[in-house]
Motif scaffolding. Structure first.
Motif, mmCIF file in Angstrom:
data_model
loop_
_atom_site.group_PDB
_atom_site.id
_atom_site.type_symbol
_atom_site.label_atom_id
_atom_site.label_comp_id
_atom_site.label_asym_id
_atom_site.label_seq_id
_atom_site.Cartn_x
_atom_site.Cartn_y
_atom_site.Cartn_z
ATOM 1 N N VAL A 75 -82.373 -56.545 16.318
ATOM 2 C CA VAL A 75 -81.665 -56.183 15.091
ATOM 3 C C VAL A 75 -81.601 -57.398 14.189
ATOM 4 O O VAL A 75 -81.162 -58.464 14.597
ATOM 5 N N ALA A 76 -82.068 -57.237 12.983
ATOM 6 C CA ALA A 76 -81.985 -58.338 12.021
ATOM 7 C C ALA A 76 -80.580 -58.380 11.462
ATOM 8 O O ALA A 76 -80.051 -57.384 10.984
ATOM 9 N N LEU A 77 -79.964 -59.546 11.532
ATOM 10 C CA LEU A 77 -78.599 -59.694 11.046
ATOM 11 C C LEU A 77 -78.626 -60.344 9.674
ATOM 12 O O LEU A 77 -78.964 -61.515 9.539
ATOM 13 N N HIS A 78 -78.288 -59.573 8.663
ATOM 14 C CA HIS A 78 -78.270 -60.100 7.303
ATOM 15 C C HIS A 78 -76.830 -60.093 6.801
ATOM 16 O O HIS A 78 -76.156 -59.070 6.849
ATOM 17 N N HIS A 79 -76.360 -61.227 6.322
ATOM 18 C CA HIS A 79 -74.979 -61.321 5.868
ATOM 19 C C HIS A 79 -74.934 -61.960 4.488
ATOM 20 O O HIS A 79 -75.619 -62.946 4.216
ATOM 21 N N ASN A 80 -74.127 -61.388 3.624
ATOM 22 C CA ASN A 80 -73.925 -61.995 2.323
ATOM 23 C C ASN A 80 -73.001 -63.192 2.464
ATOM 24 O O ASN A 80 -72.171 -63.252 3.359
ATOM 25 N N ALA A 81 -73.143 -64.137 1.565
ATOM 26 C CA ALA A 81 -72.241 -65.276 1.558
ATOM 27 C C ALA A 81 -70.850 -64.800 1.156
ATOM 28 O O ALA A 81 -70.685 -63.731 0.584
ATOM 29 N N THR A 82 -69.854 -65.590 1.481
ATOM 30 C CA THR A 82 -68.487 -65.235 1.131
ATOM 31 C C THR A 82 -67.915 -66.264 0.169
ATOM 32 O O THR A 82 -68.414 -67.383 0.061
ATOM 33 N N SER A 83 -66.859 -65.867 -0.513
ATOM 34 C CA SER A 83 -66.158 -66.782 -1.411
ATOM 35 C C SER A 83 -64.697 -66.363 -1.457
ATOM 36 O O SER A 83 -64.322 -65.298 -0.966
ATOM 37 N N GLY A 84 -63.868 -67.209 -2.049
ATOM 38 C CA GLY A 84 -62.449 -66.915 -2.126
ATOM 39 C C GLY A 84 -62.148 -65.780 -3.093
ATOM 40 O O GLY A 84 -62.865 -65.574 -4.082
ATOM 41 N N LEU A 85 -61.073 -65.048 -2.817
ATOM 42 C CA LEU A 85 -60.675 -63.928 -3.666
ATOM 43 C C LEU A 85 -60.391 -64.382 -5.097
ATOM 44 O O LEU A 85 -60.556 -63.612 -6.048
ATOM 45 N N HIS A 86 -59.984 -65.641 -5.257
ATOM 46 C CA HIS A 86 -59.656 -66.150 -6.594
ATOM 47 C C HIS A 86 -60.869 -66.174 -7.524
ATOM 48 O O HIS A 86 -60.721 -66.300 -8.738
ATOM 49 N N THR A 87 -62.084 -66.037 -6.960
ATOM 50 C CA THR A 87 -63.291 -66.053 -7.790
ATOM 51 C C THR A 87 -63.665 -64.662 -8.307
ATOM 52 O O THR A 87 -64.570 -64.537 -9.135
ATOM 53 N N LEU A 88 -62.981 -63.629 -7.819
ATOM 54 C CA LEU A 88 -63.306 -62.259 -8.223
ATOM 55 C C LEU A 88 -62.875 -62.018 -9.668
ATOM 56 O O LEU A 88 -61.745 -62.322 -10.055
ATOM 57 N N GLU A 89 -63.761 -61.464 -10.468
ATOM 58 C CA GLU A 89 -63.475 -61.231 -11.880
ATOM 59 C C GLU A 89 -62.568 -60.019 -12.060
ATOM 60 O O GLU A 89 -62.624 -59.068 -11.262
ATOM 61 N N PRO A 90 -61.715 -60.014 -13.088
ATOM 62 C CA PRO A 90 -60.833 -58.873 -13.355
ATOM 63 C C PRO A 90 -61.621 -57.574 -13.463
ATOM 64 O O PRO A 90 -62.671 -57.519 -14.108
ATOM 65 N N GLY A 91 -61.122 -56.538 -12.794
ATOM 66 C CA GLY A 91 -61.774 -55.243 -12.822
ATOM 67 C C GLY A 91 -62.801 -55.040 -11.731
ATOM 68 O O GLY A 91 -63.224 -53.912 -11.470
ATOM 69 N N ARG A 92 -63.215 -56.126 -11.062
ATOM 70 C CA ARG A 92 -64.224 -56.026 -10.013
ATOM 71 C C ARG A 92 -63.571 -55.752 -8.659
ATOM 72 O O ARG A 92 -62.431 -56.139 -8.402
ATOM 73 N N THR A 93 -64.330 -55.087 -7.791
ATOM 74 C CA THR A 93 -63.868 -54.763 -6.438
ATOM 75 C C THR A 93 -64.786 -55.424 -5.420
ATOM 76 O O THR A 93 -65.995 -55.509 -5.630
ATOM 77 N N ALA A 94 -64.226 -55.896 -4.325
ATOM 78 C CA ALA A 94 -65.014 -56.534 -3.274
ATOM 79 C C ALA A 94 -64.439 -56.158 -1.912
ATOM 80 O O ALA A 94 -63.327 -55.631 -1.807
ATOM 81 N N GLN A 95 -65.218 -56.439 -0.883
ATOM 82 C CA GLN A 95 -64.791 -56.158 0.487
ATOM 83 C C GLN A 95 -64.297 -57.444 1.137
ATOM 84 O O GLN A 95 -64.933 -58.492 1.025
ATOM 85 N N VAL A 96 -63.161 -57.353 1.807
ATOM 86 C CA VAL A 96 -62.586 -58.522 2.467
ATOM 87 C C VAL A 96 -63.431 -58.894 3.683
ATOM 88 O O VAL A 96 -63.749 -58.050 4.520
ATOM 89 N N ALA A 97 -63.803 -60.180 3.770
ATOM 90 C CA ALA A 97 -64.566 -60.677 4.919
ATOM 91 C C ALA A 97 -63.639 -61.224 5.995
ATOM 92 O O ALA A 97 -63.955 -61.205 7.178
ATOM 93 N N GLY A 98 -62.478 -61.699 5.579
ATOM 94 C CA GLY A 98 -61.524 -62.260 6.528
ATOM 95 C C GLY A 98 -60.539 -63.164 5.812
ATOM 96 O O GLY A 98 -60.585 -63.314 4.588
ATOM 97 N N VAL A 99 -59.654 -63.772 6.580
ATOM 98 C CA VAL A 99 -58.675 -64.709 6.033
ATOM 99 C C VAL A 99 -58.836 -66.033 6.764
ATOM 100 O O VAL A 99 -58.833 -66.077 7.994
ATOM 101 N N SER A 100 -59.000 -67.104 6.013
ATOM 102 C CA SER A 100 -59.195 -68.419 6.618
ATOM 103 C C SER A 100 -57.941 -68.850 7.379
ATOM 104 O O SER A 100 -56.824 -68.460 7.029
#
Length: 230
Positions: free
Chosen positions: A149-174
């Motif tokens: 199985v090829a494991l492909h993962h998108n990079a993650t970033s902090g929630l503070h970088t999300l633009e107003p009106g945009r939706t994202a999926q939580v990867a975890g909490v540091s």
């Protein structure tokens, strides 16, 4: 990993530098010491060792910077940790705090070969969950065969970088001594959808929508919540 032999402590330092770099491009020895709760001489020794391996750049009294190789390795270490935590918490049903702690132990004690097979198994489970298929089979030698199985993962970033009106999926909490448990209780768990509310200025406080509720977060809280980049 990738031909570079690192001790568990060195892996922790590499992950810490990567985490701090995402908060502020200038990472100093004292920042790492504060993050890992160790002495500055201990950090200096670790940085020297990482520098010899070509993973960081650092001059006396200067800031610490990851090399290209160091950043790639740090990303892999962090993603490995997220995968193990996800497996323990979301597949095996272990509580979040225990899953986080056990993931740290597992990633530091198992062999590279066992880790690769475990990550492949996690990927197979996730893939087959959508296809309702069997995740293992017996070969002629009566050993369990794990699908490739090829494991492909998108990079993650902090929630503070999300633009107003945009939706994202939580990867975890540091990890954090006090805030992490609180954020998990608020609903910022792996896979949850979070939206940055519109009509607000960039910067704290951050008003977000998650699981039907509007929650106001401080800058530090928003930085701790990691989201998948689309």
């Amino acid at each position: 990993m990738d031909g570079v032999s690192l001790t568990p402590n060195m892996e922790d330092y590499l992950e810490a530098i990567f985490y701090l770099k995402n908060l502020d491009p200038v990472v100093r020895v004292r920042d790492i010491a504060r993050r890992l709760e160790v002495t500055m001489p201990s950090v200096s020794d670790a940085v020297k060792a990482l520098k010899k391996l070509g993973l960081v750049r650092h001059e006396p009294y200067g800031h610490v910077e990851l090399t290209d190789q160091g950043e790639i390795l740090a990303r892999k270490l962090l993603m490995r940790h997220h995968q193990l935590t996800h497996f323990l918490r979301d597949i095996l049903g272990v509580d979040s705090e225990t899953a986080e702690s056990d993931a740290c132990r597992i990633e530091h004690v198992v062999s590279h070969e066992s880790m690769e097979r475990l990550l492949a198994l996690i990927g197979a489970i996730e893939s087959c969950a959508d296809k309702n298929c069997s995740i293992s089979a017996r070969n002629k030698k009566n050993r369990v065969r794990i699908p490739e199985v090829a494991l492909h993962h998108n990079a993650t970033s902090g929630l503070h970088t999300l633009e107003p009106g945009r939706t994202a999926q939580v990867a975890g909490v540091s990890p954090h001594k006090t805030m992490r448990r609180r954020l998990l209780d608020m609903g910022f768990t792996h896979g949850a959808l979070v939206q940055m509310c519109e009509g607000q200025n960039l910067g704290a406080p951050y008003d977000v929508r998650i699981k039907g509720y509007t929650i106001s977060l401080t800058k530090k809280q928003a930085e701790l919540v990691q989201i998948h980049n689309s």
